[in-house]
Design an enzyme around this catalytic site. Structure first.
Site, PDB file in Angstrom:
ATOM      1  N   GLY A  12       0.823  -1.204   0.000  1.00 23.93           N
ATOM      2  CA  GLY A  12       0.000   0.000   0.000  1.00 23.93           C
ATOM      3  C   GLY A  12       0.857   1.253   0.000  1.00 23.93           C
ATOM      4  O   GLY A  12       1.669   1.464  -0.889  1.00 23.93           O
ATOM      5  N   VAL A  47       7.353   9.588   5.266  1.00 18.06           N
ATOM      6  CA  VAL A  47       7.893  10.902   5.617  1.00 18.06           C
ATOM      7  C   VAL A  47       7.935  11.860   4.426  1.00 18.06           C
ATOM      8  O   VAL A  47       8.304  13.008   4.570  1.00 18.06           O
ATOM      9  CB  VAL A  47       9.319  10.784   6.207  1.00 18.06           C
ATOM     10  CG1 VAL A  47       9.293  10.058   7.528  1.00 18.06           C
ATOM     11  CG2 VAL A  47      10.270  10.116   5.233  1.00 18.06           C
ATOM     12  N   LYS A  78       2.423  25.228  -1.580  1.00 18.45           N
ATOM     13  CA  LYS A  78       3.874  25.346  -1.733  1.00 18.45           C
ATOM     14  C   LYS A  78       4.184  26.124  -3.013  1.00 18.45           C
ATOM     15  O   LYS A  78       3.797  25.712  -4.101  1.00 18.45           O
ATOM     16  CB  LYS A  78       4.498  23.946  -1.780  1.00 18.45           C
ATOM     17  CG  LYS A  78       5.983  23.917  -2.093  1.00 18.45           C
ATOM     18  CD  LYS A  78       6.467  22.465  -2.187  1.00 18.45           C
ATOM     19  CE  LYS A  78       7.912  22.373  -2.657  1.00 18.45           C
ATOM     20  NZ  LYS A  78       8.370  20.975  -2.787  1.00 18.45           N
ATOM     21  N   VAL A 185       2.743 -11.141   2.531  1.00 21.24           N
ATOM     22  CA  VAL A 185       3.238 -12.101   1.546  1.00 21.24           C
ATOM     23  C   VAL A 185       4.383 -12.917   2.141  1.00 21.24           C
ATOM     24  O   VAL A 185       5.342 -12.371   2.689  1.00 21.24           O
ATOM     25  CB  VAL A 185       3.711 -11.383   0.273  1.00 21.24           C
ATOM     26  CG1 VAL A 185       4.327 -12.383  -0.711  1.00 21.24           C
ATOM     27  CG2 VAL A 185       2.545 -10.649  -0.392  1.00 21.24           C
ATOM     28  N   LEU A 333       9.309   3.095  -3.962  1.00 22.50           N
ATOM     29  CA  LEU A 333      10.641   2.766  -3.450  1.00 22.50           C
ATOM     30  C   LEU A 333      11.180   1.461  -4.006  1.00 22.50           C
ATOM     31  O   LEU A 333      12.398   1.253  -4.036  1.00 22.50           O
ATOM     32  CB  LEU A 333      10.601   2.702  -1.915  1.00 22.50           C
ATOM     33  CG  LEU A 333      10.205   3.994  -1.200  1.00 22.50           C
ATOM     34  CD1 LEU A 333      10.194   3.776   0.300  1.00 22.50           C
ATOM     35  CD2 LEU A 333      11.139   5.134  -1.567  1.00 22.50           C
ATOM     36  N   THR A 344      10.846  15.105  -5.616  1.00 24.33           N
ATOM     37  CA  THR A 344      10.469  14.451  -6.876  1.00 24.33           C
ATOM     38  C   THR A 344       9.955  13.031  -6.716  1.00 24.33           C
ATOM     39  O   THR A 344       9.569  12.403  -7.703  1.00 24.33           O
ATOM     40  CB  THR A 344      11.683  14.416  -7.822  1.00 24.33           C
ATOM     41  OG1 THR A 344      12.792  13.806  -7.139  1.00 24.33           O
ATOM     42  CG2 THR A 344      12.074  15.810  -8.267  1.00 24.33           C
TER      43      THR A 344
END
Length: 491
Positions: A12, A47, A78, A185, A333, A344
């Site tokens: 997730g 984060v 921003k 998993v 990631l 980014t």
């Protein structure tokens, strides 16, 4: 071969739920089944709290208004990023990287002309903060919204609580028809041709799919552990590989900017939310121990963070050699990571998902354009890495070995080397960006702002010439123009 219309997202977090939303929005009505499997035992990193303006397209595509999602995610606006203490060059100790506005187009070419003169040695003061409406708008804590009588478009981004954003996207995905399953998993099953067949969970579930999306974070359970796609480290270009995050009490006045402040062995972020301030220190573990990093960050934050818990993170900086391999797409990631200096991370996630949708449909839901897709995502990663690297190469600090190493024997791509050579030679930078076809990653504005903002100029002549005087007159006119624009914007 049958169309692959049963997609399982494993993991997730913000990346997983972004994928679920965009897939569901595009494909549920076409007969696809979108399922997301996540484990309650594995918490997301959580984060990443800043973004680029590109994320606005996500909410527009999902037809979600700012009034709907921002209050639920403690979000703020921003206008750009303020960089402080990256150099100690007089006049260039800080600069603001603004997002673009229509208003800037009237004098952007003048800004570049002034920079060209300075790059060729003319004795003038050229600092980007003096040329952009958004920079001075932000210095007065104003938002980029004007009334109907001043209809000029401004690009802007957001700050938000990433955990709350993940929760919001989860709720929205379920409304769009995404199936949600809980489970950890324990095994990945593959076919004889090494395509992924199914995943098994500790609850005894066997979950099949035609296509799998790896959102398992740095573990990269599918793309790395199962399919053995090589990971290409950026450690020879970017030194930072760790971070510590500590929230602090909210401020009475919110400024619409991210702060990136250079410290002894890295840099810290400061991100204003409606309920707190997000803070963190990104550093090199080869130069600084984690406890020393936490101590330094707490010293900078002061009393407002005394009782706040610190979270320590290790970062796998680099990218997967391929992001789409066999019947698996890596997102977030699991596909790679570049330190969050220019916020980014979510943009790469979004680009990956959107490009996959486009190329998967273009290939009639087969792998016809898989190589084309992988080349495009790899280029995005590599060019973002190059731009991040410029921040370090342009520093002139000597107060620690870290800052010396940041401009030391590092691997610089041919693309970046050519850009820096063109800049140093006083040649036309726009021509080089166009020649390399890389403006879509970072446009001309960004390159001119970072290099001028960090004072990457040759020694200037001591003599004030006639052209110097003309440039000062033009700068004064730009300042008057900006001042007249500012009165149209709200606090």
């Amino acid at each position: 071969m049958k169309n692959k219309r049963n997609i399982l997202i494993v993991g997730g977090g913000t990346a997983g739920w972004m994928a679920a939303n965009l897939f569901a929005k595009q494909w549920v009505k076409k007969g696809f089944t979108i399922t997301l499997l996540e484990s309650e035992e594995i918490a997301p990193i959580g984060v990443g709290e800043g973004s680029t303006p590109y994320i606005k397209q996500l909410f527009d595509r999902l037809e979600i208004s700012e009034d709907e999602w921002m209050p639920k995610c403690n979000a703020t606006y921003k206008n750009g990023i303020e960089f402080t203490n990256w150099t100690n060059k007089p006049g260039y100790e800080s600069y603001f990287h603004p997002f673009a506005m229509d208003l800037d187009s009237f004098h952007f070419n003048t800004f570049k002309e002034h920079i060209m003169f300075r790059r060729r040695g003319t004795n003038i003061n050229v600092h980007p903060d003096d040329y952009f409406v958004m920079s001075q708008l932000t210095s007065q804590n104003r938002l980029p919204f004007a009334g109907p009588n001043f209809p000029f478009k401004a690009h802007y981004a957001y700050h938000f609580d990433s955990a709350l954003l993940g929760k919001f996207l989860k709720e929205n995905a379920v409304k769009l028809g995404v199936k949600h399953i809980q489970g950890k998993v324990t095994q990945v099953e593959v076919h004889l041709n090494y395509d992924i067949a199914a995943v098994h969970t500790q609850k005894g579930q066997r979950i099949e799919a035609d296509f799998f999306v790896d959102c398992t974070g740095f573990r990269a359970l599918l793309i790395d552990k199962t399919l053995k796609v090589p990971f290409l480290s950026y450690q020879d270009s970017l030194l930072n590989d760790a971070a510590v995050a500590i929230p602090s009490e909210k401020k009475l006045t919110l400024s619409p900017k991210t702060i990136s402040d250079a410290l002894s062995n890295g840099w810290r972020w400061e991100i204003p939310l409606t309920n707190r301030i997000g803070n963190g220190y990104v550093y090199s573990s080869q130069h600084l121990q984690s406890d020393a990093a936490e101590t330094e960050l707490r010293r900078v934050l002061g009393e407002g963070a005394d009782n706040m818990e610190a979270r320590h993170l290790k970062m796998r900086v680099g990218r997967s050699e391929k992001h789409w391999e066999k019947n698996c797409l890596a997102v977030g990631l699991s596909q790679g990571f570049i330190e969050p200096l220019e916020a980014t991370a979510l943009q790469i996630v979004q680009v990956t998902i959107e490009q996959f949708i486009e190329q998967y449909e273009r290939g009639k839901y087969q792998a016809s354009y898989r190589d084309f897709f992988n080349d495009g995502v790899n280029a995005a990663f590599d060019h973002i890495r190059d731009y991040i690297m410029v921040h370090y190469l342009a520093n002139n600090r000597n107060d620690s070995q870290y800052w010396k190493d940041c401009r030391g024997d590092l691997k610089i791509s041919d693309s970046l080397r050519q850009i820096l050579e063109v800049w140093s030679a006083g040649e036309n930078l726009d021509f080089e960006l166009e020649r390399q076809a890389i403006s879509k990653y970072y446009p001309s504005l960004s390159w001119h702002v970072i290099l001028s903002g960090m004072g990457v100029f040759p020694r200037s002549s001591d003599q004030v010439s006639q052209i110097s005087k003309q440039i000062e007159v033009q700068k004064n006119n730009i300042q008057k123009y900006i001042h007249r624009c500012l009165v149209n914007y709200q606090d």
